[in-house]
Write a protein that holds these residues in place. Structure first.
Motif, short mmCIF file in Angstrom:
data_model
loop_
_atom_site.label_atom_id
_atom_site.label_comp_id
_atom_site.label_asym_id
_atom_site.label_seq_id
_atom_site.Cartn_x
_atom_site.Cartn_y
_atom_site.Cartn_z
N ILE A 74 0.93 -1.06 -0.05
CA ILE A 74 -0.01 0.12 -0.02
C ILE A 74 1.04 1.00 0.01
O ILE A 74 1.78 1.34 0.95
N LYS A 75 0.44 2.17 -0.83
CA LYS A 75 1.44 3.13 -0.88
C LYS A 75 0.21 4.57 -0.64
O LYS A 75 -0.64 4.29 -0.01
N ASP A 76 0.92 5.78 -0.63
CA ASP A 76 -0.02 6.82 -0.10
C ASP A 76 -1.14 6.99 -0.93
O ASP A 76 -1.30 6.40 -1.92
N ASP A 77 -2.36 7.54 -0.13
CA ASP A 77 -3.55 7.51 -0.73
C ASP A 77 -4.13 6.31 -1.03
O ASP A 77 -5.01 5.98 -2.07
N ASN A 78 -3.82 5.25 -0.52
CA ASN A 78 -4.15 3.66 -0.55
C ASN A 78 -4.20 3.07 -1.97
O ASN A 78 -4.93 2.57 -2.44
N GLU A 79 -3.07 3.82 -2.77
CA GLU A 79 -2.84 3.15 -4.07
C GLU A 79 -2.10 1.73 -3.91
O GLU A 79 -1.31 1.58 -2.92
N LEU A 80 -2.62 0.68 -4.66
CA LEU A 80 -1.94 -0.56 -4.22
C LEU A 80 -1.17 -1.23 -5.51
O LEU A 80 -1.20 -0.69 -6.49
N GLU A 81 0.01 -1.89 -4.89
CA GLU A 81 0.89 -2.52 -5.87
C GLU A 81 0.89 -4.13 -5.36
O GLU A 81 1.37 -4.44 -4.27
N PHE A 82 0.36 -4.83 -6.44
CA PHE A 82 0.06 -6.38 -5.88
C PHE A 82 1.71 -6.94 -6.27
O PHE A 82 2.39 -6.60 -7.14
N GLU A 186 -4.46 16.38 4.51
CA GLU A 186 -3.63 15.17 4.27
C GLU A 186 -3.24 14.68 5.76
O GLU A 186 -2.83 15.20 6.62
N PHE A 187 -3.72 13.36 6.15
CA PHE A 187 -3.32 12.86 7.41
C PHE A 187 -2.48 11.74 7.22
O PHE A 187 -2.48 10.90 6.19
N GLU A 188 -1.74 11.54 8.17
CA GLU A 188 -0.40 10.47 8.07
C GLU A 188 -0.46 9.76 9.42
O GLU A 188 -0.71 10.03 10.42
N ASN A 189 -0.55 8.30 8.82
CA ASN A 189 -0.68 7.37 10.37
C ASN A 189 0.94 7.21 10.82
O ASN A 189 1.74 6.60 9.79
N MET A 190 1.06 7.43 11.87
CA MET A 190 2.60 7.46 12.46
C MET A 190 2.53 6.17 13.46
O MET A 190 3.59 6.03 14.14
N GLY A 191 1.70 5.26 13.42
CA GLY A 191 1.65 3.98 14.21
C GLY A 191 2.23 2.81 13.36
O GLY A 191 2.85 2.93 12.29
N ASN A 192 1.78 1.57 13.91
CA ASN A 192 2.29 0.22 13.19
C ASN A 192 1.27 -0.34 12.97
O ASN A 192 1.51 -1.69 12.51
N ILE A 193 -0.22 -0.10 13.15
CA ILE A 193 -1.20 -0.49 12.71
C ILE A 193 -2.27 0.21 11.81
O ILE A 193 -1.96 1.36 11.90
N HIS A 194 -3.09 -0.32 11.12
CA HIS A 194 -3.98 0.53 10.46
C HIS A 194 -5.08 0.55 10.91
O HIS A 194 -5.72 -0.14 11.89
N LYS A 226 0.07 8.29 4.14
CA LYS A 226 -0.59 9.36 4.13
C LYS A 226 -1.74 9.23 3.22
O LYS A 226 -1.83 8.36 2.37
N PHE A 227 -2.95 9.91 3.77
CA PHE A 227 -4.09 9.63 2.88
C PHE A 227 -4.79 11.33 2.61
O PHE A 227 -4.85 11.82 3.86
N THR A 228 -5.08 11.61 1.64
CA THR A 228 -5.68 12.93 1.38
C THR A 228 -7.17 12.69 1.40
O THR A 228 -7.94 12.16 0.67
#
Length: 333
Positions: A74-82, A186-194, A226-228
């Motif tokens: 998972i990249k920023d803005d929940n872009e996925l790369e399989f 823009e919000f950023e998750n600084m933790g280790n869980i979603h 990060k997610f916008t």
């Protein structure tokens, strides 16, 4: 060459299925549907977690369906790369097993498939994610086989020493607003869980104190990403006023993260100019009024001095006349 064509077409369809096209639309295309789009849960190390997915053959032909698991980054803005390979830092494909790897469904037949997730001792604490997919052949044309698949997101937080802090990196709004405004954060998750942060925008009129609150849509934000968030096309409460705008996000630890900014309606400067002009006229009128009163007081004082002078002259004249009469009387007395 045949294998390469299968993989490329299959991968494109897979991306459209999971990310771009709603499940119902894609189910109609490939004739397969599932009863949910995502499954999220917490798991302890070495503890089995079961979940069930119901898959339905919505086509008019018999379908042979292959079942599998795939990881993604998972990249920023929940872009996925399989990813084809397993990564235990964020993946889970090697930790999910199912009772069946292939099923055959008659038209309109449904079947529930049970899956078991077990995180081994080596599993890193925190967020892990992947998809369970259901793949079927859509068409066979000689050397070309067209495949389609539909998938369910699996989101697991492996328990342990977890933290779920976050922060608001930016909050962008224009200062002058003509009509509509977009509240982009823009919000950023600084933790280790979603987790899913709760966000809102509070617009407060500086003068009337009236408030309006807008809620952001809910989205998962993943560790270190990060997610916008955006609320688009909201009408400014008044084009004649000034506003304090505050964005609030509650992170995974329940802490409120905030940022403030200001905006004004495009006619507010005209209002300020009018107010200044009115104040100037009031002050000018007040000064003139005070001046008139002062001049009036001065006139009254001057009149009083003149009257006193005249009275004094009159008194002196009367005294002289009285003295003169007395002298005449004494002379002829």
């Amino acid at each position: 060459m045949r294998k390469k064509i299968i993989v490329q077409i299959n991968f494109c369809i897979f991306l459209f299925c999971v990310i771009l096209i709603p499940q119902g639309v894609f189910a109609e295309k490939i004739g397969i549907s599932v009863d949910q789009t995502s499954i999220a849960f917490d798991a302890n190390i070495d503890e089995a977690q079961e979940f069930v997915i119901k898959v339905t053959n919505s086509s008019e032909k018999v379908q042979e369906i292959n079942i599998g698991v795939m990881d993604y980054v998972i990249k920023d803005d929940n872009e996925l790369e399989f990813k084809q390979e397993f990564d235990e830092n964020t993946g889970l494909r090697n930790w999910i097993s199912s009772e069946k790897e292939n099923i055959t469904l008659e038209p309109n037949q449904a079947e529930e498939i049970t899956f078991v997730f077990v995180a081994p001792d080596s599993a890193p604490v925190g967020s892990h994610h992947g998809v369970v997919y259901f793949r079927s052949n859509l068409d066979n044309r000689g050397d070309i086989t067209v495949q389609g698949q539909i998938a369910v997101h699996i989101l697991v937080n492996v328990k342990g020493e977890t933290y779920a802090s976050g922060r608001v990196n930016s909050f962008d709004i224009p200062f002058f607003v003509v009509k509509n405004i977009d509240y982009v954060t823009e919000f950023e998750n600084m933790g280790n869980i979603h987790y899913v942060p709760y966000g809102e925008v509070v617009v407060r009129n500086i003068f009337t104190k009236k408030e309006e609150t807008y809620k952001y849509d809910k989205h998962f934000v993943f560790p270190g990403k990060k997610f916008t968030f955006a609320i688009m096309g909201k009408k400014i409460p008044s084009i004649f006023s000034l506003f304090r705008v505050q964005v609030n996000f509650v992170d995974g630890e329940g802490v409120v993260r905030s940022r403030n900014d200001y905006m004004m309606g495009y006619l507010f400067p005209i209002v300020i100019c009018v107010v200044i002009a009115v104040l100037f006229l009031i002050i000018r009128w007040s000064l003139k009024k005070r001046g008139d009163i002062k001049y009036k007081r001065m006139d009254n004082q001057q009149k009083k001095r003149v009257q006193n002078s005249l009275q004094k002259i009159s008194d002196e004249q009367k005294k002289r006349e009285a003295k003169k009469k007395k002298e005449i009387k004494n002379n002829f007395g």
